[in-house]
Enzyme design. Structure first.
Site, PDB file in Angstrom:
ATOM      1  CE  LYS A 100     -52.124  27.843 100.605  1.00  0.00           C
ATOM      2  NZ  LYS A 100     -51.417  29.002 100.023  1.00  0.00           N
ATOM      3  CG  ASP A 127     -50.441  31.145 102.892  1.00  0.00           C
ATOM      4  OD1 ASP A 127     -49.667  31.494 103.794  1.00  0.00           O
ATOM      5  OD2 ASP A 127     -50.096  30.422 101.933  1.00  0.00           O
ATOM      6  CE  LYS A 186     -46.064  31.142 103.559  1.00  0.00           C
ATOM      7  NZ  LYS A 186     -47.010  31.108 102.432  1.00  0.00           N
ATOM      8  CG  ASP A 212     -43.414  45.253 109.602  1.00  0.00           C
ATOM      9  OD1 ASP A 212     -42.574  45.850 110.311  1.00  0.00           O
ATOM     10  OD2 ASP A 212     -43.815  45.692 108.522  1.00  0.00           O
ATOM     11  CB  THR A 222     -41.045  23.346 102.570  1.00  0.00           C
ATOM     12  OG1 THR A 222     -41.991  24.065 101.788  1.00  0.00           O
ATOM     13  CG2 THR A 222     -41.732  22.781 103.795  1.00  0.00           C
ATOM     14  NE  ARG A 276     -48.499  23.128  91.928  1.00  0.00           N
ATOM     15  CZ  ARG A 276     -47.195  23.292  92.083  1.00  0.00           C
ATOM     16  NH1 ARG A 276     -46.439  23.565  91.040  1.00  0.00           N
ATOM     17  NH2 ARG A 276     -46.644  23.191  93.273  1.00  0.00           N
TER      18      ARG A 276
HETATM   19  O1  C5P Z   1     -50.013  23.046  94.160  1.00  0.00           O
HETATM   20  P1  C5P Z   1     -49.521  22.631  95.506  1.00  0.00           P
HETATM   21  O2  C5P Z   1     -50.321  21.481  96.121  1.00  0.00           O
HETATM   22  O3  C5P Z   1     -48.034  22.371  95.522  1.00  0.00           O
HETATM   23  O4  C5P Z   1     -49.813  23.901  96.417  1.00  0.00           O
HETATM   24  C1  C5P Z   1     -49.392  23.997  97.743  1.00  0.00           C
HETATM   25  C2  C5P Z   1     -49.801  25.303  98.329  1.00  0.00           C
HETATM   26  O5  C5P Z   1     -49.212  25.407  99.622  1.00  0.00           O
HETATM   27  C3  C5P Z   1     -49.340  26.528  97.559  1.00  0.00           C
HETATM   28  O6  C5P Z   1     -50.321  27.552  97.751  1.00  0.00           O
HETATM   29  C4  C5P Z   1     -48.034  26.894  98.218  1.00  0.00           C
HETATM   30  O7  C5P Z   1     -47.748  28.256  98.139  1.00  0.00           O
HETATM   31  C5  C5P Z   1     -48.328  26.517  99.676  1.00  0.00           C
HETATM   32  N1  C5P Z   1     -47.153  26.229 100.477  1.00  0.00           N
HETATM   33  C6  C5P Z   1     -46.247  25.232 100.159  1.00  0.00           C
HETATM   34  N2  C5P Z   1     -45.169  24.998 100.978  1.00  0.00           N
HETATM   35  C7  C5P Z   1     -45.001  25.729 102.076  1.00  0.00           C
HETATM   36  C8  C5P Z   1     -45.904  26.743 102.420  1.00  0.00           C
HETATM   37  C9  C5P Z   1     -46.987  26.965 101.570  1.00  0.00           C
HETATM   38  O8  C5P Z   1     -46.403  24.548  99.156  1.00  0.00           O
HETATM   39  N3  C5P Z   1     -43.996  25.467 102.877  1.00  0.00           N
END
Ligand code: C5P
Length: 232
Positions: free
Chosen positions: A32, A59, A61, A64, A119, A211
């Protein structure tokens, strides 16, 4: 429905991305690319990662007026990515326009997903600041149904909402879910998390993992563990 683990490349520069991807010698993870990397490096980073053989979820998003989103999607369709997304809050008209823009002259197009409610937005703020009086589950369900009506392929949602989205929109409507953590790893800033295995059992079709893989001591081993727990 296909199932896969999507690795979130949340790195500030191309150099760090390549340092990370070079560790994968046997597999080519679905990745992503988010706003930070895209805004820093531009479309060239997408072309380079595609040329290395990865599937890509871009990603960005979009949100507009329909005509602007349609034109922007037309540009993105030329990047040969596999998934893109927009905010369902832009209305069914905007989502339909996005689909039109995304469809290439040969009729193919990337999967198009909608973000329902982020979220990070609590039900309390959604009701008080955005003046949406429905509950969070009702809002997510309605936005997912709007996306389905517009012809989109699925939504990005919490793994806790995946089963409800499938129940409202059908088994073939994809759920792509971030907020994934191993049972023994830190939650970081994610509030409501699920393990890969529980996400699968809960109806997630694709999980987005950042992460727990990118910051692992051995990212390849962490990726393999994730695939094993999610897909089996
Ligand atoms: O590091 P981590 O596993 O928390 O990363 C989750 C990824 O998903 C990040 O790129 C974050 O921006 C994305 N994301 C999220 N929650 C959302 C939409 C996207 O954590 N509702």
């Amino acid at each position: 429905m296909k199932h896969d683990v999507i690795v979130a490349l949340d790195f500030p520069s191309a150099q760090e991305v390549y340092g990370f991807l070079d560790q994968f010698r046997e597999e080519k993870p679905f990745v992503k690319i988010g706003m930070e990397l895209f805004y820093a490096e531009g479309p060239e980073i997408v072309r380079q990662i595609k040329a290395r053989g990865h599937q890509i979820f871009l990603d960005l998003k979009l949100h507009d007026i329909p005509n602007t989103v349609k034109s922007a999607m037309r540009v993105l369709s030329r990047l040969d990515v596999d998934m893109v997304n927009l905010h369902a809050a832009g209305t069914i008209d905007m989502m339909k326009a996005a689909l039109e823009g995304l469809t290439r002259p040969d009729g193919t197009r990337p999967m198009l997903l909608a973000v329902t409610q982020l979220t990070s937005t609590s039900e309390e703020r959604m009701q008080r600041e955005l003046l949406i009086s429905a509950t969070m589950p009702e809002t997510v369900r309605k936005y997912a149904q709007n996306a389905r009506e517009a012809g989109l392929d699925g939504v990005v949602c919490s793994p806790l909402e995946a089963a409800m989205v499938h129940e409202a929109c059908g088994a073939d409507f994809a759920t792509v879910t971030p907020g994934i953590r191993f049972a023994d790893s830190a939650a970081d800033d994610q509030r409501r998390v699920m393990t890969p295995e529980k996400a699968r059992l809960g109806g997630s079709d694709y999980i987005v993992v950042g992460r727990p893989i990118t910051r692992a001591e051995d990212p390849v081993a962490a990726y393999r563990r994730c695939v094993r727990e999610f897909i089996g």
